[in-house]
Design an enzyme around this catalytic site. Structure first.
Site, PDB file in Angstrom:
ATOM      1  N   ASN A  30       0.862  -1.180   0.000  1.00  0.00           N
ATOM      2  CA  ASN A  30       0.000   0.000   0.000  1.00  0.00           C
ATOM      3  C   ASN A  30       0.899   1.231   0.000  1.00  0.00           C
ATOM      4  O   ASN A  30       1.444   1.602   1.033  1.00  0.00           O
ATOM      5  CB  ASN A  30      -0.898  -0.033   1.250  1.00  0.00           C
ATOM      6  CG  ASN A  30      -1.712   1.239   1.393  1.00  0.00           C
ATOM      7  OD1 ASN A  30      -1.836   2.021   0.445  1.00  0.00           O
ATOM      8  ND2 ASN A  30      -2.271   1.453   2.575  1.00  0.00           N
ATOM      9  N   LYS A  88       0.101   4.317  -0.509  1.00  0.00           N
ATOM     10  CA  LYS A  88      -0.529   5.566  -0.043  1.00  0.00           C
ATOM     11  C   LYS A  88      -0.236   6.682  -1.059  1.00  0.00           C
ATOM     12  O   LYS A  88      -0.175   6.402  -2.253  1.00  0.00           O
ATOM     13  CB  LYS A  88      -0.070   5.897   1.376  1.00  0.00           C
ATOM     14  CG  LYS A  88      -0.166   4.658   2.278  1.00  0.00           C
ATOM     15  CD  LYS A  88       0.050   4.916   3.723  1.00  0.00           C
ATOM     16  CE  LYS A  88      -0.095   3.582   4.478  1.00  0.00           C
ATOM     17  NZ  LYS A  88      -0.055   3.740   5.923  1.00  0.00           N
ATOM     18  N   HIS A 144      -9.588   1.706   4.506  1.00  0.00           N
ATOM     19  CA  HIS A 144      -8.314   1.848   5.222  1.00  0.00           C
ATOM     20  C   HIS A 144      -8.492   2.859   6.354  1.00  0.00           C
ATOM     21  O   HIS A 144      -9.254   3.811   6.227  1.00  0.00           O
ATOM     22  CB  HIS A 144      -7.215   2.312   4.264  1.00  0.00           C
ATOM     23  CG  HIS A 144      -5.859   2.299   4.887  1.00  0.00           C
ATOM     24  ND1 HIS A 144      -5.408   3.327   5.687  1.00  0.00           N
ATOM     25  CD2 HIS A 144      -4.876   1.371   4.870  1.00  0.00           C
ATOM     26  CE1 HIS A 144      -4.185   3.015   6.124  1.00  0.00           C
ATOM     27  NE2 HIS A 144      -3.849   1.841   5.634  1.00  0.00           N
ATOM     28  N   GLU A 146      -6.764   5.259   7.360  1.00  0.00           N
ATOM     29  CA  GLU A 146      -6.514   6.670   7.015  1.00  0.00           C
ATOM     30  C   GLU A 146      -7.731   7.291   6.342  1.00  0.00           C
ATOM     31  O   GLU A 146      -8.021   8.464   6.510  1.00  0.00           O
ATOM     32  CB  GLU A 146      -5.255   6.778   6.131  1.00  0.00           C
ATOM     33  CG  GLU A 146      -4.001   6.636   6.986  1.00  0.00           C
ATOM     34  CD  GLU A 146      -2.838   5.957   6.298  1.00  0.00           C
ATOM     35  OE1 GLU A 146      -2.805   5.899   5.053  1.00  0.00           O
ATOM     36  OE2 GLU A 146      -1.956   5.455   7.019  1.00  0.00           O
ATOM     37  N   GLU A 156      -5.784  -4.307  10.704  1.00  0.00           N
ATOM     38  CA  GLU A 156      -4.754  -3.291  10.897  1.00  0.00           C
ATOM     39  C   GLU A 156      -5.072  -2.450  12.133  1.00  0.00           C
ATOM     40  O   GLU A 156      -5.852  -1.493  12.045  1.00  0.00           O
ATOM     41  CB  GLU A 156      -4.693  -2.364   9.679  1.00  0.00           C
ATOM     42  CG  GLU A 156      -4.244  -3.050   8.413  1.00  0.00           C
ATOM     43  CD  GLU A 156      -3.610  -2.048   7.454  1.00  0.00           C
ATOM     44  OE1 GLU A 156      -2.476  -2.309   7.045  1.00  0.00           O
ATOM     45  OE2 GLU A 156      -4.219  -1.029   7.150  1.00  0.00           O
ATOM     46  N   GLY A 209       2.298   2.654  10.624  1.00  0.00           N
ATOM     47  CA  GLY A 209       3.311   3.692  10.439  1.00  0.00           C
ATOM     48  C   GLY A 209       4.034   4.108  11.715  1.00  0.00           C
ATOM     49  O   GLY A 209       4.709   5.132  11.745  1.00  0.00           O
ATOM     50  N   SER A 257       3.150  -1.753  10.521  1.00  0.00           N
ATOM     51  CA  SER A 257       4.592  -1.847  10.783  1.00  0.00           C
ATOM     52  C   SER A 257       5.181  -3.217  10.450  1.00  0.00           C
ATOM     53  O   SER A 257       6.077  -3.706  11.142  1.00  0.00           O
ATOM     54  CB  SER A 257       4.903  -1.450  12.235  1.00  0.00           C
ATOM     55  OG  SER A 257       4.521  -0.105  12.451  1.00  0.00           O
TER      56      SER A 257
HETATM   57  P1  PGA Z   1       2.744   0.541   7.630  1.00  0.00           P
HETATM   58  O1  PGA Z   1       1.298   0.809   6.945  1.00  0.00           O
HETATM   59  O2  PGA Z   1       3.232  -0.780   7.092  1.00  0.00           O
HETATM   60  O3  PGA Z   1       3.590   1.705   7.187  1.00  0.00           O
HETATM   61  O4  PGA Z   1       2.524   0.491   9.096  1.00  0.00           O
HETATM   62  C1  PGA Z   1       0.364  -0.221   6.788  1.00  0.00           C
HETATM   63  C2  PGA Z   1      -0.888   0.287   6.136  1.00  0.00           C
HETATM   64  O5  PGA Z   1      -1.281   1.422   6.393  1.00  0.00           O
HETATM   65  O6  PGA Z   1      -1.540  -0.435   5.358  1.00  0.00           O
END
Ligand code: PGA
Length: 255
Positions: free
Chosen positions: A8, A10, A94, A96, A166, A172, A212
Site C-alpha cells: 500500500n 498511499k 483503510h 486513514e 490493521e 506507520g 509496521s
Molecule cells: P505501515 O502501513 O506498514 O507503514 O505500518 C500499513 C498500512 O497502512 O496499510
C-alpha cells in the site's frame, strides 16, 4: 492457503518511480512463485504500473474507489475505471480514509458491494484505535466494522474477500502488534465470518495482518494459523526492502 502480500503505497510515487520499482521487482520473478504479491500505487500511477507489469505475476491493486459507476462525483474513481487498467484488488476502508477522510461503515459497505459486482477483490481494512484496545474493545470494534461493511453480502461473496486486520496504533509507528494479539484478532474475524456466512466462506477467506510489517517481522505473522498475508505500507516503498519482505514470508511458509 496462498499468501497475499500487498504493497500500500498511499500518496507516494510518480508514474516514473512506479515503473522503476516494477522493473526492479521483475528482476527476480521467481520470488513471486506460489504467492499473491500486489502493488497498490496511487491512481495516477496505475497506467504506468499496468504497462510495466505486463506478463508479470505481480498483481495490481488500487487504494480506494467510489461505489457509483459514473456521474457527478468530482474527484472520484469508479470500479469500472480501475478494471479498465487491469486492477484486480482494491483496498477499502483503510484507517486513514476512515479517520482522516471521515469514511463511514455504510460507505465502505457500498464500496465492497460495488467492487464485487465489478469483479474486483476487496481488501477490507478493519482495526481498533489505541484507546479502544486499552479499553478492551477490540472485538466490539471489529464486530461493528465487519457488520457495517458486509451488510447484504451473500455467503459466496464473503468468501471472496481479503480482510486486513490493521490496528490503527500499529500503522506507520514501527510498533507492530505482537504475534499473539494479531492472531487473536484475525481468528476473531474468521470466527465472525464462519458464524454469519458458514464454514465454506470462512475457509476461503484470507486475513492479512497490517501495521509496521517489515522483512524482520513478517515471518512471525504469516506462520500463524489465522493469518494469510500482510498489508504493508512503509516497507513496501523501496523495491529492495519489499523484495526482502516477500522473500522472508516465502521462507517462513514454504520451507
Ligand atoms: P505501515 O502501513 O506498514 O507503514 O505500518 C500499513 C498500512 O497502512 O496499510
Amino acid at each position: 492457503m496462498k499468501l497475499i502480500i500487498a504493497a500500500n503505497w498511499k500518496m507516494n510515487k510518480t508514474a516514473a518511480e512506479t515503473a522503476a520499482f516494477c522493473r526492479e521487482m521483475r528482476r527476480d520473478e521467481k520470488l513471486l512463485e506460489g504467492l499473491d504479491v500486489l502493488i497498490c500505487p496511487p491512481f495516477t500511477a496505475l497506467p504506468a504500473a499496468a504497462e510495466a507489469l505486463e506478463g508479470s505475476s505481480l498483481k495490481l491493486g488500487a487504494q480506494n474507489m467510489h461505489w457509483e459507476s459514473e456521474g457527478a462525483f468530482t474527484g472520484e474513481i469508479s470500479a469500472g475505471m480501475l478494471v479498465d487498467f487491469g486492477v484486480e484488488y482494491v483496498i477499502l476502508g483503510h484507517s486513514e480514509r476512515r479517520h482522516l477522510m471521515g469514511e463511514k461503515d455504510n460507505q465502505v459497505n457500498l464500496k465492497v458491494k460495488a467492487a464485487l459486482k465489478n469483479k474486483l477483490k476487496p481488501i477490507l481494512c478493519v482495526g481498533e484505535t489505541e484507546e479502544e484496545r486499552i479499553n478492551g474493545a477490540t472485538d466490539i470494534v471489529l464486530e461493528k466494522q465487519l457488520g457495517g461493511a458486509l451488510t447484504g453480502l451473500a455467503a459466496e461473496q464473503a468468501g471472496e474477500l481479503v480482510i486486513a486486520y490493521e490496528p490503527v496504533w500499529a500503522i506507520g509507528t514501527g510498533k507492530a502488534a505482537t504475534a499473539d494479539d494479531a492472531e487473536k484478532a484475525c481468528a476473531y474475524i474468521i470466527k465472525y465470518i464462519r458464524e454469519k456466512y458458514g464454514s465454506d466462506p470462512a475457509l476461503q477467506l484470507r486475513v492479512q495482518y497490517g501495521g509496521s510489517v517489515k522483512a524482520e517481522n513478517i515471518g512471525s505473522f504469516v506462520v500463524l494459523p489465522s493469518i494469510s498475508g500482510a498489508l504493508v505500507g512503509g516497507a513496501s516503498l523501496e523495491a529492495g526492502s519489499f523484495s526482502a519482505l516477500v522473500q522472508a514470508a516465502r521462507k517462513a511458509v514454504l520451507h
